[in-house]
Motif scaffolding. Structure first.
Motif, PDB file in Angstrom:
ATOM      1  N   LEU A 133       0.797  -1.186   0.046  1.00 40.44           N
ATOM      2  CA  LEU A 133      -0.002   0.087  -0.078  1.00 40.44           C
ATOM      3  C   LEU A 133       0.931   1.476  -0.087  1.00 40.44           C
ATOM      4  CD1 LEU A 133      -2.475  -1.185   2.656  1.00 40.44           C
ATOM      5  CD2 LEU A 133      -2.485  -1.291   0.229  1.00 40.44           C
ATOM      6  N   LYS A 134       0.516   1.959  -0.942  1.00 39.29           N
ATOM      7  CA  LYS A 134       1.153   3.124  -1.277  1.00 39.29           C
ATOM      8  C   LYS A 134       0.488   4.578  -1.072  1.00 39.29           C
ATOM      9  CE  LYS A 134       5.255   3.270  -1.753  1.00 39.29           C
ATOM     10  NZ  LYS A 134       6.494   3.093  -0.907  1.00 39.29           N
ATOM     11  N   SER A 135       0.668   5.528  -0.313  1.00 40.59           N
ATOM     12  CA  SER A 135      -0.064   6.582  -0.030  1.00 40.59           C
ATOM     13  C   SER A 135       0.465   7.844  -0.921  1.00 40.59           C
ATOM     14  CB  SER A 135      -0.150   7.086   1.205  1.00 40.59           C
ATOM     15  OG  SER A 135       1.009   7.715   1.760  1.00 40.59           O
ATOM     16  N   ASP A 136      -0.346   8.773  -1.256  1.00 36.46           N
ATOM     17  CA  ASP A 136      -0.032   9.979  -2.100  1.00 36.46           C
ATOM     18  C   ASP A 136       1.298  10.479  -1.204  1.00 36.46           C
ATOM     19  OD1 ASP A 136       0.248  13.040  -2.610  1.00 36.46           O
ATOM     20  OD2 ASP A 136      -1.413  12.710  -4.034  1.00 36.46           O
ATOM     21  N   ARG A 137       1.371  10.455   0.134  1.00 33.60           N
ATOM     22  CA  ARG A 137       2.440  11.187   0.733  1.00 33.60           C
ATOM     23  C   ARG A 137       3.907  10.205   0.804  1.00 33.60           C
ATOM     24  NH1 ARG A 137       1.986  14.898   4.762  1.00 33.60           N
ATOM     25  NH2 ARG A 137      -0.286  14.336   5.164  1.00 33.60           N
ATOM     26  N   THR A 138       3.528   9.039   0.925  1.00 35.11           N
ATOM     27  CA  THR A 138       4.699   7.896   0.473  1.00 35.11           C
ATOM     28  C   THR A 138       5.136   8.125  -0.689  1.00 35.11           C
ATOM     29  OG1 THR A 138       3.386   6.287   0.322  1.00 35.11           O
ATOM     30  CG2 THR A 138       4.017   6.671   2.405  1.00 35.11           C
ATOM     31  N   LEU A 139       4.522   8.242  -1.510  1.00 36.89           N
ATOM     32  CA  LEU A 139       4.966   8.403  -2.964  1.00 36.89           C
ATOM     33  C   LEU A 139       5.676   9.636  -3.249  1.00 36.89           C
ATOM     34  CD1 LEU A 139       1.847   7.015  -5.135  1.00 36.89           C
ATOM     35  CD2 LEU A 139       4.011   6.092  -4.941  1.00 36.89           C
ATOM     36  N   ARG A 140       5.419  10.858  -2.427  1.00 43.24           N
ATOM     37  CA  ARG A 140       6.330  11.871  -2.702  1.00 43.24           C
ATOM     38  C   ARG A 140       7.598  11.904  -1.622  1.00 43.24           C
ATOM     39  NH1 ARG A 140       3.215  15.588  -0.443  1.00 43.24           N
ATOM     40  NH2 ARG A 140       1.412  14.338  -0.001  1.00 43.24           N
ATOM     41  N   ALA A 141       7.492  11.131  -0.549  1.00 45.27           N
ATOM     42  CA  ALA A 141       8.505  10.936   0.429  1.00 45.27           C
ATOM     43  C   ALA A 141       9.931  10.608  -0.347  1.00 45.27           C
ATOM     44  CB  ALA A 141       8.077  10.337   1.594  1.00 45.27           C
ATOM     45  N   GLY A 142       9.748   9.372  -0.988  1.00 41.76           N
ATOM     46  CA  GLY A 142      10.910   8.847  -1.683  1.00 41.76           C
ATOM     47  C   GLY A 142      11.624   9.884  -2.554  1.00 41.76           C
ATOM     48  N   PRO A 143      10.840  10.659  -3.645  1.00 40.65           N
ATOM     49  CA  PRO A 143      11.249  11.567  -4.239  1.00 40.65           C
ATOM     50  C   PRO A 143      12.052  12.573  -3.608  1.00 40.65           C
ATOM     51  CG  PRO A 143       9.116  11.029  -5.265  1.00 40.65           C
ATOM     52  CD  PRO A 143       9.501  10.263  -4.010  1.00 40.65           C
ATOM     53  N   GLN A 144      11.706  12.994  -2.406  1.00 42.56           N
ATOM     54  CA  GLN A 144      12.280  14.097  -1.624  1.00 42.56           C
ATOM     55  C   GLN A 144      13.716  13.322  -1.104  1.00 42.56           C
ATOM     56  OE1 GLN A 144       9.334  17.434  -0.312  1.00 42.56           O
ATOM     57  NE2 GLN A 144      10.339  16.120   1.372  1.00 42.56           N
ATOM     58  N   GLU A 151       3.077   8.478   9.195  1.00 41.39           N
ATOM     59  CA  GLU A 151       2.460   8.448   7.833  1.00 41.39           C
ATOM     60  C   GLU A 151       3.466   7.850   6.791  1.00 41.39           C
ATOM     61  OE1 GLU A 151       0.410  11.838  10.118  1.00 41.39           O
ATOM     62  OE2 GLU A 151       2.546  11.085   9.617  1.00 41.39           O
ATOM     63  N   LEU A 152       4.665   7.723   7.244  1.00 43.75           N
ATOM     64  CA  LEU A 152       5.542   7.149   6.200  1.00 43.75           C
ATOM     65  C   LEU A 152       5.974   5.875   6.588  1.00 43.75           C
ATOM     66  CD1 LEU A 152       7.982  10.604   5.545  1.00 43.75           C
ATOM     67  CD2 LEU A 152       5.911   9.711   4.250  1.00 43.75           C
ATOM     68  N   GLY A 153       5.279   5.441   7.405  1.00 36.47           N
ATOM     69  CA  GLY A 153       5.670   4.034   7.929  1.00 36.47           C
ATOM     70  C   GLY A 153       5.250   2.830   6.873  1.00 36.47           C
ATOM     71  N   PHE A 154       5.362   1.697   7.224  1.00 43.69           N
ATOM     72  CA  PHE A 154       4.834   0.596   6.320  1.00 43.69           C
ATOM     73  C   PHE A 154       3.177   0.556   6.444  1.00 43.69           C
ATOM     74  CE2 PHE A 154       4.101  -4.197   6.357  1.00 43.69           C
ATOM     75  CZ  PHE A 154       3.856  -4.244   5.122  1.00 43.69           C
ATOM     76  N   LEU A 155       2.690   0.750   5.350  1.00 37.25           N
ATOM     77  CA  LEU A 155       1.174   0.812   5.549  1.00 37.25           C
ATOM     78  C   LEU A 155       0.500  -0.427   5.393  1.00 37.25           C
ATOM     79  CD1 LEU A 155       0.783   4.180   3.201  1.00 37.25           C
ATOM     80  CD2 LEU A 155       0.923   3.955   5.687  1.00 37.25           C
ATOM     81  N   GLY A 156       1.319  -1.579   4.853  1.00 35.59           N
ATOM     82  CA  GLY A 156       0.655  -2.610   4.901  1.00 35.59           C
ATOM     83  C   GLY A 156       0.566  -3.338   3.469  1.00 35.59           C
ATOM     84  N   GLU A 177      -1.397 -11.949   6.745  1.00 35.87           N
ATOM     85  CA  GLU A 177      -0.172 -12.852   7.202  1.00 35.87           C
ATOM     86  C   GLU A 177       1.087 -12.352   6.914  1.00 35.87           C
ATOM     87  OE1 GLU A 177      -2.669 -13.999   5.214  1.00 35.87           O
ATOM     88  OE2 GLU A 177      -3.939 -15.249   6.619  1.00 35.87           O
ATOM     89  N   ALA A 178       1.340 -11.929   5.813  1.00 36.93           N
ATOM     90  CA  ALA A 178       2.571 -11.750   5.342  1.00 36.93           C
ATOM     91  C   ALA A 178       2.792 -10.131   6.193  1.00 36.93           C
ATOM     92  CB  ALA A 178       2.681 -11.299   3.988  1.00 36.93           C
ATOM     93  N   GLU A 179       1.941  -9.580   6.258  1.00 35.32           N
ATOM     94  CA  GLU A 179       1.792  -8.200   6.872  1.00 35.32           C
ATOM     95  C   GLU A 179       2.351  -8.389   8.412  1.00 35.32           C
ATOM     96  OE1 GLU A 179      -0.886  -4.448   8.195  1.00 35.32           O
ATOM     97  OE2 GLU A 179      -1.360  -5.523   6.156  1.00 35.32           O
TER      98      GLU A 179
END
Length: 530
Positions: free
Chosen positions: A188-199, A368-373, A379-381
């Motif tokens: 699961l990737k949020s709008d925020r996590t998708l922008r954090a990596g580029p930063q 908000e930048l943690g593992f979202l699942g 089970e894997a989560e």
């Protein structure tokens, strides 16, 4: 690792609430004629990008797609793929990236597990997709072999903004994990996590507006998506190519006045094994950045091509980079960004002493930048968490100054004759052989109940285009001076092409564990001296 921003963390700006949709609209309004992407002889401006994104978003809205709907993308490396990614983000749709090379059971697994409602695909992949089409409510084709490459019905749509505003933490993608050792899982990737990596990319590379990044990464992988978003955030430009090519790599960099190049997987060794040329340093590239550079090749690559190396570490489950090394020692993956704490842990979750190897575990300092699942995979989560810590499955060690060093995959630790063996450590030594282009080491069943070592080798081509002839016994004798006896492979098999992830990592799970077709050291009669 203790949380001390002065000594153990790398400072980075907070991730703003401005969504991808808002970011693209703002950049297009501020600089409509600014160059966003070069592709072959075409130039895509920010204004044109935003207009095409809005047209596609409005087309999807007209067809009844609404925020939260899952939409598969199976498109080639082309600016249209970028348009589709941002169009889904504008509507708050959940992107399901699909590797264009998938077929059969692997493609079926993705459609069954991630269950997209709709699909945007290139007509080139119609035959592979045929068995899955009945599972979809809507399919939007891009072009066809005898038609112009364009999305059906796009030209008639309005270029105005679509009637929806996604929120900063809405889920926008189910990014498949690399799946090198098991079935891919939808992260699961949020709008925020998708922008954090580029930063984090911009922090690592020190890129400035007007710099140009060579974009060779497939956009069905998170690394490529992070690069296209970083260009919006940082005002950089993209020079997009259709696929990675070691022989054309530096020519592409010169053609587009590239300033930054990205590496992953086996990219560094593949570029180094290209024949030396007088123009190896006649280019504008200043920074080579990425993850997975073999430590012993760091200086060699830097000196041959005249670039500065910048290494980091990240993973699909979090963001593109969790640690960065903008100015630390060669071979290190650096220190944790302010967003995270990193601890090297033993199997019980306790910190290991400085200098010892432990599993890289990560805890978000910004929730908000943690593992979202994982999507529909509790089970894997659950198995990936230990309290607040995410278990990466990767190994690392830390020096006295707090710098981290990658040490391979925990699941790729083999046990032979009572001794644990890191496949990564063996591979990086054998990769130095002058006749080897690529290789992979796997474990195969042993009569003793542990592992025997099987080495897959792709032989390097000679200058005349003919493959080199590599005698397995000569390779074993060559390795004796470089490896302890228990790390020397028993079996050697040759392969024409390795199955790979989009980041050029070899997919070991697809390599056969049979030994009947492999050269066998024990059958050769040669005995390794201890």
């Amino acid at each position: 690792m203790q949380a001390s921003p002065d000594t153990t963390h790398v400072a980075i700006a907070p991730v703003p609430d401005e969504t991808l949709a808002e970011l693209l609209a703002r950049r297009a309004a501020e600089d409509p004629d600014g160059v966003y992407c070069y592709f072959k002889d075409d130039v895509l401006t920010l204004g044109a990008l935003n207009a095409r994104v809005n047209q596609l978003a409005n087309l999807l809205w007209r067809d009844g797609l609404r925020p939260g709907d899952r939409v598969g993308l199976m498109l080639p490396s082309h600016p249209d793929h970028i348009v589709a990614i941002f169009a889904l983000a504008k509507l708050g749709l959940v992107r399901v990236p699909i590797n264009v090379h998938l077929k059969g059971a692997s493609l079926q697994h993705l459609f069954d597990h991630l269950a997209p409602r709709a699909l945007i695909a290139d007509a080139e992949y119609a035959d592979a997709l045929a068995p899955e089409l009945s599972k979809l409510e809507r399919v939007l084709w891009r072009g066809g072999q005898d038609a112009a490459r364009a999305f059906e019905g796009l030209a008639s749509q309005s270029a105005a903004a679509p009637p929806v505003r996604p929120a900063p933490d809405d889920i926008l993608a189910l990014t498949p994990s690399s799946g090198t050792t098991g079935a891919p899982k939808g992260v699961l990737k949020s709008d925020r996590t998708l922008r954090a990596g580029p930063q984090a990319i911009l922090r690592l590379t020190g890129a400035r507006p007007g710099n140009t990044f060579l974009l060779w990464e497939s956009l069905h992988h998170g690394a490529g998506v992070a690069v296209i978003i970083s260009a919006l955030i940082g005002g950089t430009r993209l020079a997009m190519v259709e696929r990675f090519s070691a022989s054309r790599f530096w020519d592409d960099a010169r053609r587009y006045n590239v300033t930054h190049i990205h590496y992953l997987g086996t990219v560094i060794p593949m570029l180094l094994k290209q024949p030396a040329r007088d123009g190896d340093r006649t280019h504008g590239v200043r920074i080579a950045w990425g993850g997975g550079c073999p430590p012993d090749l760091w200086k060699t690559f830097s000196e041959r091509f005249g670039v500065e190396m910048r290494e980091g570490y990240g993973l699909s489950e979090l963001i593109t980079f969790v640690t960065v090394n903008p100015d630390g020692p060669a071979g290190a993956i650096g220190k944790a960004l302010d967003y995270y704490d990193v601890m090297l842990a033993d199997d019980e979750g306790k910190p290991v002493p400085v200098g010892q190897t432990g599993e890289i575990t990560v805890r978000a300092r910004v929730p908000e930048l943690g593992f979202l699942g994982y999507f529909r995979n509790p089970e894997a989560e659950a198995s990936s968490r230990r309290g607040d810590w995410f278990l990466t499955g990767d190994l690392g060690r830390q020096d006295a100054q707090g710098f981290l060093y990658y040490a391979g995959r925990k699941k790729e630790m083999l046990r032979r004759r009572g001794i644990n063996i890191s496949t990564w450590e063996v591979e990086r030594v054998l990769a130095e052989h002058p006749d080897i282009e690529e290789l992979a080491l796997v474990g195969v069943p042993s009569d003793l109940g542990e592992d025997e070592l099987k080495l897959f080798v792709r032989v390097r081509e000679k200058a005349a285009g003919m493959p080199a002839v590599l005698d397995p016994l000569a390779l074993i004798k060559w390795s004796e001076a470089r490896l302890p006896y228990y790390q020397i492979p028993r079996y050697v098999a040759f392969i024409d092409e390795f199955p790979k992830t989009p980041t050029q990592r070899i997919q070991k799970k697809e390599l056969p564990r049979t030994v009947a077709d492999a050269w066998d050291l024990e059958r050769s009669g040669y005995r390794i001296g201890k």
